[in-house]
Each structure stands twice: as structure tokens, then as C-alpha cells.
Motif scaffolding. Structure first.
Motif, mmCIF file in Angstrom:
data_model
loop_
_atom_site.group_PDB
_atom_site.id
_atom_site.type_symbol
_atom_site.label_atom_id
_atom_site.label_comp_id
_atom_site.label_asym_id
_atom_site.label_seq_id
_atom_site.Cartn_x
_atom_site.Cartn_y
_atom_site.Cartn_z
ATOM 1 N N THR A 164 0.846 -1.192 0.000
ATOM 2 C CA THR A 164 0.000 0.000 0.000
ATOM 3 C C THR A 164 0.877 1.236 0.000
ATOM 4 O O THR A 164 1.789 1.370 0.815
ATOM 5 N N ILE A 165 0.582 2.152 -0.931
ATOM 6 C CA ILE A 165 1.231 3.454 -0.976
ATOM 7 C C ILE A 165 0.163 4.523 -0.767
ATOM 8 O O ILE A 165 0.362 5.501 -0.114
ATOM 9 N N GLY A 166 -0.950 4.336 -1.270
ATOM 10 C CA GLY A 166 -2.182 5.108 -1.315
ATOM 11 C C GLY A 166 -3.138 4.113 -1.937
ATOM 12 O O GLY A 166 -4.165 3.766 -1.405
ATOM 13 N N SER A 167 -2.687 3.577 -3.073
ATOM 14 C CA SER A 167 -3.340 2.436 -3.719
ATOM 15 C C SER A 167 -2.806 1.162 -3.072
ATOM 16 O O SER A 167 -1.707 1.148 -2.531
ATOM 17 N N THR A 168 -3.595 0.091 -3.144
ATOM 18 C CA THR A 168 -3.175 -1.205 -2.619
ATOM 19 C C THR A 168 -3.194 -2.219 -3.750
ATOM 20 O O THR A 168 -4.106 -2.219 -4.567
ATOM 21 N N TRP A 169 -2.167 -3.075 -3.799
ATOM 22 C CA TRP A 169 -2.114 -4.126 -4.805
ATOM 23 C C TRP A 169 -1.354 -5.318 -4.242
ATOM 24 O O TRP A 169 -0.658 -5.206 -3.239
ATOM 25 N N THR A 170 -1.519 -6.472 -4.878
ATOM 26 C CA THR A 170 -0.752 -7.650 -4.493
ATOM 27 C C THR A 170 0.366 -7.858 -5.512
ATOM 28 O O THR A 170 0.209 -7.552 -6.692
ATOM 29 N N ASN A 171 1.479 -8.366 -5.009
ATOM 30 C CA ASN A 171 2.639 -8.573 -5.851
ATOM 31 C C ASN A 171 3.580 -9.523 -5.124
ATOM 32 O O ASN A 171 3.257 -9.990 -4.036
ATOM 33 N N SER A 172 4.727 -9.763 -5.681
ATOM 34 C CA SER A 172 5.763 -10.545 -5.026
ATOM 35 C C SER A 172 6.986 -9.671 -4.840
ATOM 36 O O SER A 172 7.304 -8.850 -5.704
ATOM 37 N N ILE A 173 7.649 -9.829 -3.691
ATOM 38 C CA ILE A 173 8.934 -9.177 -3.494
ATOM 39 C C ILE A 173 10.006 -10.239 -3.688
ATOM 40 O O ILE A 173 9.816 -11.402 -3.363
ATOM 41 N N SER A 174 11.135 -9.833 -4.248
ATOM 42 C CA SER A 174 12.214 -10.760 -4.559
ATOM 43 C C SER A 174 13.479 -10.343 -3.825
ATOM 44 O O SER A 174 13.775 -9.157 -3.723
ATOM 45 N N PRO A 175 14.238 -11.304 -3.322
ATOM 46 C CA PRO A 175 15.482 -10.956 -2.626
ATOM 47 C C PRO A 175 16.504 -10.353 -3.576
ATOM 48 O O PRO A 175 16.603 -10.743 -4.736
ATOM 49 N N ASP A 176 17.232 -9.375 -3.068
ATOM 50 C CA ASP A 176 18.330 -8.743 -3.803
ATOM 51 C C ASP A 176 19.588 -8.944 -2.969
ATOM 52 O O ASP A 176 19.820 -8.222 -2.002
ATOM 53 N N SER A 177 20.377 -9.957 -3.313
ATOM 54 C CA SER A 177 21.541 -10.308 -2.503
ATOM 55 C C SER A 177 22.597 -9.205 -2.483
ATOM 56 O O SER A 177 23.338 -9.069 -1.519
ATOM 57 N N ALA A 178 22.654 -8.396 -3.519
ATOM 58 C CA ALA A 178 23.639 -7.312 -3.554
ATOM 59 C C ALA A 178 23.369 -6.277 -2.457
ATOM 60 O O ALA A 178 24.289 -5.660 -1.936
ATOM 61 N N TRP A 179 22.096 -6.074 -2.122
ATOM 62 C CA TRP A 179 21.730 -5.073 -1.121
ATOM 63 C C TRP A 179 21.249 -5.721 0.176
ATOM 64 O O TRP A 179 20.884 -5.025 1.114
ATOM 65 N N THR A 180 21.230 -7.044 0.234
ATOM 66 C CA THR A 180 20.665 -7.790 1.373
ATOM 67 C C THR A 180 19.307 -7.229 1.778
ATOM 68 O O THR A 180 19.062 -6.881 2.932
#
Length: 58
Positions: free
Chosen positions: A11-27
Motif C-alpha cells: 500500500t502506498i495510497g493504492s493497494t495491490w498484491t505482488n511478489s517481493i524478490s530478494p536482492d543479494s547485492a543489497w541484502t
């Protein structure tokens, strides 16, 4: 979900579903902001946003 991704509701203002993915470079995790959300919330590349992320348990 593959490769360590997690299903979320964002949620930012709008809400949506999604997937978050790991970024090993930034942990950290990456959350793509859907194309339909960007103009609604007036976001451009490089903008900073406060986002609420909730895990969706399957």
C-alpha cells in the motif's frame, strides 16, 4: 513462489498484491510498483515512497 520471493500486499495510497524478490547485492527485497499504480500515485523513476508491505500467507 520461486527463488525466495514472497507474496505481499503493498500500500502506498493504492493497494495491490505482488511478489517481493530478494536482492543479494543489497541484502534486501525488491518491490516492483505496477505500471497501473505509478501514474495514479504520480511516481517517476528515482522517487522515494513510503510503502506498507504485508505478507500474504498461503
Amino acid at each position: 513462489m520461486g527463488f525466495g520471493s514472497l507474496r505481499v500486499r503493498a500500500t502506498i495510497g493504492s493497494t495491490w498484491t505482488n511478489s517481493i524478490s530478494p536482492d543479494s547485492a543489497w541484502t534486501s527485497y525488491l518491490l516492483p510498483i505496477k505500471r497501473a499504480i505509478r501514474p495514479t500515485e504520480d511516481f517517476d523513476a528515482g522517487d522515494i515512497a513510503t510503502v506498507t508491505v504485508e505478507l500474504i500467507y498461503l
